[in-house]
Design a protein around this motif. Sequence first.
Motif, PDB file in Angstrom:
ATOM      1  N   LYS A  59       3.506   6.001  -5.472  1.00  0.00           N
ATOM      2  CA  LYS A  59       3.272   6.148  -6.907  1.00  0.00           C
ATOM      3  C   LYS A  59       2.175   7.194  -7.163  1.00  0.00           C
ATOM      4  O   LYS A  59       2.308   8.051  -8.016  1.00  0.00           O
ATOM      5  CB  LYS A  59       2.842   4.783  -7.463  1.00  0.00           C
ATOM      6  CG  LYS A  59       3.159   4.611  -8.933  1.00  0.00           C
ATOM      7  CD  LYS A  59       3.124   3.178  -9.361  1.00  0.00           C
ATOM      8  CE  LYS A  59       1.730   2.590  -9.345  1.00  0.00           C
ATOM      9  NZ  LYS A  59       1.694   1.194  -9.804  1.00  0.00           N
ATOM     10  N   LYS A  60       1.118   7.071  -6.358  1.00  0.00           N
ATOM     11  CA  LYS A  60      -0.012   7.990  -6.502  1.00  0.00           C
ATOM     12  C   LYS A  60       0.401   9.426  -6.165  1.00  0.00           C
ATOM     13  O   LYS A  60       0.059  10.364  -6.872  1.00  0.00           O
ATOM     14  CB  LYS A  60      -1.145   7.531  -5.565  1.00  0.00           C
ATOM     15  CG  LYS A  60      -2.514   7.853  -6.076  1.00  0.00           C
ATOM     16  CD  LYS A  60      -3.572   7.264  -5.184  1.00  0.00           C
ATOM     17  CE  LYS A  60      -3.752   8.094  -3.943  1.00  0.00           C
ATOM     18  NZ  LYS A  60      -4.814   7.574  -3.067  1.00  0.00           N
ATOM     19  N   GLU A 118       0.839  -1.199   0.000  1.00  0.00           N
ATOM     20  CA  GLU A 118       0.000   0.000   0.000  1.00  0.00           C
ATOM     21  C   GLU A 118       0.879   1.256   0.000  1.00  0.00           C
ATOM     22  O   GLU A 118       0.560   2.252  -0.633  1.00  0.00           O
ATOM     23  CB  GLU A 118      -0.890  -0.024   1.237  1.00  0.00           C
ATOM     24  CG  GLU A 118      -2.161   0.786   1.039  1.00  0.00           C
ATOM     25  CD  GLU A 118      -3.151   0.526   2.126  1.00  0.00           C
ATOM     26  OE1 GLU A 118      -3.386   1.428   2.913  1.00  0.00           O
ATOM     27  OE2 GLU A 118      -3.672  -0.607   2.184  1.00  0.00           O
ATOM     28  N   LEU A 159       2.598  10.844  -8.861  1.00  0.00           N
ATOM     29  CA  LEU A 159       1.779  11.183 -10.028  1.00  0.00           C
ATOM     30  C   LEU A 159       1.063  12.519  -9.813  1.00  0.00           C
ATOM     31  O   LEU A 159       1.060  13.388 -10.690  1.00  0.00           O
ATOM     32  CB  LEU A 159       0.759  10.065 -10.251  1.00  0.00           C
ATOM     33  CG  LEU A 159       0.148   9.950 -11.629  1.00  0.00           C
ATOM     34  CD1 LEU A 159       1.210   9.617 -12.668  1.00  0.00           C
ATOM     35  CD2 LEU A 159      -0.919   8.873 -11.636  1.00  0.00           C
ATOM     36  N   LYS A 160       0.508  12.658  -8.603  1.00  0.00           N
ATOM     37  CA  LYS A 160      -0.214  13.883  -8.263  1.00  0.00           C
ATOM     38  C   LYS A 160       0.744  15.074  -8.274  1.00  0.00           C
ATOM     39  O   LYS A 160       0.423  16.131  -8.827  1.00  0.00           O
ATOM     40  CB  LYS A 160      -0.861  13.731  -6.881  1.00  0.00           C
ATOM     41  CG  LYS A 160      -1.961  14.738  -6.601  1.00  0.00           C
ATOM     42  CD  LYS A 160      -2.690  14.383  -5.344  1.00  0.00           C
ATOM     43  CE  LYS A 160      -3.866  15.301  -5.134  1.00  0.00           C
ATOM     44  NZ  LYS A 160      -4.667  14.893  -3.985  1.00  0.00           N
ATOM     45  N   LEU A 184       3.476  20.142 -13.485  1.00  0.00           N
ATOM     46  CA  LEU A 184       3.237  20.407 -14.912  1.00  0.00           C
ATOM     47  C   LEU A 184       2.232  21.539 -15.113  1.00  0.00           C
ATOM     48  O   LEU A 184       2.410  22.386 -15.986  1.00  0.00           O
ATOM     49  CB  LEU A 184       2.716  19.147 -15.590  1.00  0.00           C
ATOM     50  CG  LEU A 184       3.691  18.386 -16.470  1.00  0.00           C
ATOM     51  CD1 LEU A 184       3.043  17.132 -17.016  1.00  0.00           C
ATOM     52  CD2 LEU A 184       4.210  19.229 -17.617  1.00  0.00           C
ATOM     53  N   ILE A 185       1.180  21.548 -14.288  1.00  0.00           N
ATOM     54  CA  ILE A 185       0.162  22.619 -14.386  1.00  0.00           C
ATOM     55  C   ILE A 185       0.826  23.965 -14.106  1.00  0.00           C
ATOM     56  O   ILE A 185       0.660  24.929 -14.856  1.00  0.00           O
ATOM     57  CB  ILE A 185      -1.020  22.366 -13.411  1.00  0.00           C
ATOM     58  CG1 ILE A 185      -1.843  21.156 -13.864  1.00  0.00           C
ATOM     59  CG2 ILE A 185      -1.927  23.607 -13.317  1.00  0.00           C
ATOM     60  CD1 ILE A 185      -2.885  20.685 -12.868  1.00  0.00           C
ATOM     61  N   ASN A 234       2.088   1.964  -3.447  1.00  0.00           N
ATOM     62  CA  ASN A 234       1.002   2.541  -4.239  1.00  0.00           C
ATOM     63  C   ASN A 234       0.803   4.013  -3.895  1.00  0.00           C
ATOM     64  O   ASN A 234       0.579   4.840  -4.760  1.00  0.00           O
ATOM     65  CB  ASN A 234      -0.307   1.774  -4.000  1.00  0.00           C
ATOM     66  CG  ASN A 234      -0.347   0.493  -4.809  1.00  0.00           C
ATOM     67  OD1 ASN A 234       0.394   0.349  -5.762  1.00  0.00           O
ATOM     68  ND2 ASN A 234      -1.188  -0.428  -4.391  1.00  0.00           N
ATOM     69  N   LEU A 235       0.880   4.288  -2.594  1.00  0.00           N
ATOM     70  CA  LEU A 235       0.708   5.665  -2.144  1.00  0.00           C
ATOM     71  C   LEU A 235       1.820   6.544  -2.697  1.00  0.00           C
ATOM     72  O   LEU A 235       1.573   7.667  -3.118  1.00  0.00           O
ATOM     73  CB  LEU A 235       0.716   5.723  -0.612  1.00  0.00           C
ATOM     74  CG  LEU A 235      -0.623   5.437   0.068  1.00  0.00           C
ATOM     75  CD1 LEU A 235      -0.453   5.375   1.564  1.00  0.00           C
ATOM     76  CD2 LEU A 235      -1.667   6.473  -0.294  1.00  0.00           C
ATOM     77  N   THR A 254       3.123  24.936 -16.929  1.00  0.00           N
ATOM     78  CA  THR A 254       2.353  25.362 -18.110  1.00  0.00           C
ATOM     79  C   THR A 254       1.883  26.808 -17.944  1.00  0.00           C
ATOM     80  O   THR A 254       2.010  27.614 -18.868  1.00  0.00           O
ATOM     81  CB  THR A 254       1.144  24.427 -18.322  1.00  0.00           C
ATOM     82  OG1 THR A 254       1.625  23.089 -18.381  1.00  0.00           O
ATOM     83  CG2 THR A 254       0.395  24.747 -19.584  1.00  0.00           C
ATOM     84  N   SER A 296       3.585  15.295  -9.888  1.00  0.00           N
ATOM     85  CA  SER A 296       4.089  15.577 -11.241  1.00  0.00           C
ATOM     86  C   SER A 296       3.084  16.365 -12.056  1.00  0.00           C
ATOM     87  O   SER A 296       3.447  17.312 -12.755  1.00  0.00           O
ATOM     88  CB  SER A 296       4.493  14.296 -11.952  1.00  0.00           C
ATOM     89  OG  SER A 296       3.406  13.445 -12.058  1.00  0.00           O
ATOM     90  N   TYR A 297       1.785  16.012 -11.958  1.00  0.00           N
ATOM     91  CA  TYR A 297       0.835  16.782 -12.772  1.00  0.00           C
ATOM     92  C   TYR A 297       0.597  18.169 -12.207  1.00  0.00           C
ATOM     93  O   TYR A 297       0.330  19.114 -12.945  1.00  0.00           O
ATOM     94  CB  TYR A 297      -0.448  16.012 -13.108  1.00  0.00           C
ATOM     95  CG  TYR A 297      -1.522  15.854 -12.064  1.00  0.00           C
ATOM     96  CD1 TYR A 297      -2.255  16.934 -11.606  1.00  0.00           C
ATOM     97  CD2 TYR A 297      -1.865  14.594 -11.584  1.00  0.00           C
ATOM     98  CE1 TYR A 297      -3.263  16.776 -10.680  1.00  0.00           C
ATOM     99  CE2 TYR A 297      -2.876  14.420 -10.668  1.00  0.00           C
ATOM    100  CZ  TYR A 297      -3.568  15.522 -10.200  1.00  0.00           C
ATOM    101  OH  TYR A 297      -4.575  15.357  -9.290  1.00  0.00           O
TER     102      TYR A 297
END
Lengths: 163, 166
Positions: B17-18, B11, B21-22, B28-29, B14-15, B32, B24-25
Amino acid sequence: MKIKTRTIIFAIFALLLLTILPIILTIYVPQEFFRGISMMIGTDLSSLLSEIEVYGVFVTIFIILNGMYEKTTRIGLGVSIAYKLFSLLGLIYGLSLGKIENLGVAVLGSSGGGASNVVMLDLRIFVVLATVITALMIIHTVIEYRETTLTMQSSQKANKASP
Amino acid sequence: MRRVIVKAPTEAHNLDKKGALKLSYRILILATILVFIAGTYNIISFISGLTGSAISPILNKDEATGDWSIIFNGNPMNKGFLDISLSFEITVLDVTGQVVATNSTTLLMRVGSSQTLSLSLEIPSEMVPEGNIEEARGLLEMKMSIRELGGLLGLTQIMRVGSGVQ
């Protein structure tokens, strides 16, 4: 099913900004002004505002649905993905100044009397970045959904196993 | 014998990775938005610098041959904070839309630098029937392209002036 206060505030804000404001503009701003601006930029401003009004209604519906359903449910996941894709389309639409087929190239221009002046703003890099961001957001939502469903399933199994 | 240890996803993994991911985006926002603001501001700064050094045409006639030449001179300056690639293309078309003369140049403008832009077009005398270029029918097309961030972001302006061409 319960709607959060935050969702209602966001929905009202989106409706005011994207639907009510353009309606007020089309009612109170003289049509000659719209015609003049439309001639200058080479895009029908009135129809652009009408499309934004419709977009605003859809965004409001998506915000409400997104707030209504938990992301851990299948419907919630579907709504969340659809909302993200719809937002991406809205962004491409905005960057292309209403011509979604231009995929991030905003074309402004006017012609008359044998002369023409066209300005093209190449904003395709933002379309690419927005697509990557949307993809990452969707992957995040799916991971979140899978994690929650797996946790729920394992806790259900544990409950069944214990007398 | 070598032992291969395969870790089962936990778990915590997974946390991580999650979370990554959160993060990184979100980065990116932010990137941008920053690129959008910086890029747009830079183009506006450059255009405002261009208006101060207007690219003006000079008309010359070779009395011996009757040929005309149009020379465009300018001294654009990059007042922004990002390097800019400036392309300038001038084309003269006849009434049927055929290219009579064309010339183009590309300048790489470093931040704060100023460069001399000079473009000349030779128009043969047979393309100017009355001998007066200002009364000749045709079309002058000026294309200016401003690119920045390695060509990823840009603006192109196409101006056409003239008469008698569909």
